[in-house]
Design a protein around this motif. Structure first.
Motif, mmCIF file in Angstrom:
data_model
loop_
_atom_site.group_PDB
_atom_site.id
_atom_site.type_symbol
_atom_site.label_atom_id
_atom_site.label_comp_id
_atom_site.label_asym_id
_atom_site.label_seq_id
_atom_site.Cartn_x
_atom_site.Cartn_y
_atom_site.Cartn_z
ATOM 1 N N UNK A 1 -9.203 -30.137 56.271
ATOM 2 C CA UNK A 1 -9.413 -29.209 57.239
ATOM 3 C C UNK A 1 -10.383 -28.727 56.397
ATOM 4 N N UNK A 2 -11.402 -29.224 55.767
ATOM 5 C CA UNK A 2 -12.162 -28.491 55.119
ATOM 6 C C UNK A 2 -13.783 -28.469 56.825
ATOM 7 N N UNK A 3 -13.527 -29.802 57.406
ATOM 8 C CA UNK A 3 -14.463 -29.685 58.898
ATOM 9 C C UNK A 3 -14.221 -29.399 59.567
ATOM 10 N N UNK A 4 -12.867 -27.947 59.704
ATOM 11 C CA UNK A 4 -12.924 -27.340 60.264
ATOM 12 C C UNK A 4 -13.043 -26.017 60.449
ATOM 13 N N UNK B 1 -12.046 -22.564 55.108
ATOM 14 C CA UNK B 1 -10.496 -21.752 54.646
ATOM 15 C C UNK B 1 -9.732 -22.290 54.776
ATOM 16 N N UNK B 2 -10.054 -23.959 55.723
ATOM 17 C CA UNK B 2 -8.887 -24.789 55.886
ATOM 18 C C UNK B 2 -9.024 -25.899 54.756
ATOM 19 N N UNK B 3 -9.285 -25.702 53.455
ATOM 20 C CA UNK B 3 -10.407 -26.696 52.818
ATOM 21 C C UNK B 3 -8.820 -27.292 51.517
ATOM 22 N N UNK B 4 -7.411 -26.289 52.082
ATOM 23 C CA UNK B 4 -6.137 -26.788 50.888
ATOM 24 C C UNK B 4 -5.799 -27.976 52.150
ATOM 25 N N UNK B 5 -6.321 -27.976 53.138
ATOM 26 C CA UNK B 5 -4.802 -28.935 53.738
ATOM 27 C C UNK B 5 -5.185 -30.534 53.753
#
Length: 255
Positions: free
Chosen positions: A96-99, A102-106
């Motif tokens: 997620x973090x590449x996006x 706020x998506x680092x938990x994916x």
């Protein structure tokens, strides 16, 4: 199987109406969320999508990961080839973090994880198997092991790999399958009919209306990727395309 295009009662071909069975979320709602992640799949469902396209790669221990690339580096940190990772290692990948932060938990999902998610949402899935030719048989056996107990109408199995599809057809004789191509090959229609495949998944850009007519005349389903314009989607549906795959299901469903 997705229904054919319906035209508005006004009769204007430019006003072909899209319905949710004609729109497939490409790797989830991947314009807004990190592709092939749980939040992208949830986002697609929230947007009203009924179909979701996603990717599978084979891991070192024979498990299947929901992931597009054969190597880390684009949507997950690292440089390793996915085929060298086991399922324990792969499930810890940050996808997620590449996006955005706020998506680092994916975290990456196994095929089995997504199948459990499917049971809770009622979504239908188009699985794209990505594999080297030397792994085609093993990949087909792994996929068949997961899908053999699934509702047959809940998925379509697809691949660029003809070897994978041929092995899969023997293992899953009733499943709907499709060959993926960039442009329609000369032997594409004959191959699908001979192998008992039900459809072709094609890049929409080189496709023309005559080719769509030929695909339909052969009794095959035509699905196009990756369509992020409502006007383009309408044109393809008017030609007889059964489904468009899009990064922006909310845009097309709203249209």
């Amino acid at each position: 199987m997705p229904g054919r295009v319906r035209f508005s009662i006004a009769g204007a071909r430019t006003q072909a109406r899209m319905n949710s069975d004609q729109i497939c979320a490409h790797r989830g709602a991947s314009a807004e969320f990190p592709e092939n992640s749980r939040i992208a799949f949830d986002g697609a469902i929230s947007a009203g999508a009924r179909w979701i396209e996603t990717d599978l790669v084979l891991l070192a221990d024979g498990e299947l990961l929901v992931f597009h690339d054969q190597q880390l580096g684009r949507t997950a940190p690292g440089t390793a080839r996915l085929r060298t990772l086991n399922s324990t290692e792969a499930r810890h990948l940050d996808v997620g973090s590449w996006k955005g932060s706020g998506f680092s938990d994916q975290r990456a999902m196994l095929m089995s994880d997504l199948l459990r998610w499917q049971q809770t949402t009622g979504a239908r899935l188009i699985w794209e198997m990505k594999c080297a030719e030397e792994d085609a048989r093993v990949a087909a056996e792994a996929v068949a092991g997961q899908l053999s107990f699934c509702e047959i109408k809940a998925f379509v199995l697809s691949s660029f790999s003809r070897s994978f599809l041929e092995h899969s057809r023997r293992l899953l004789p009733e499943a709907e399958m499709a060959l993926i191509v960039e442009a329609l090959p000369e032997d594409g229609l004959a191959y699908c009919v001979e192998q008992g495949l039900q459809g072709l998944h094609l890049d929409y850009q080189p496709l023309n209306q005559n080719q769509v007519s030929s695909i339909k005349a052969a009794g095959l389903c035509a699905r196009c990727y990756t369509v992020n314009s409502a006007a383009t989607a309408r044109r393809l549906l008017e030609w007889g395309v059964d489904m468009v795959m899009t990064d922006q299901p909310d845009l097309l469903i709203t249209a």
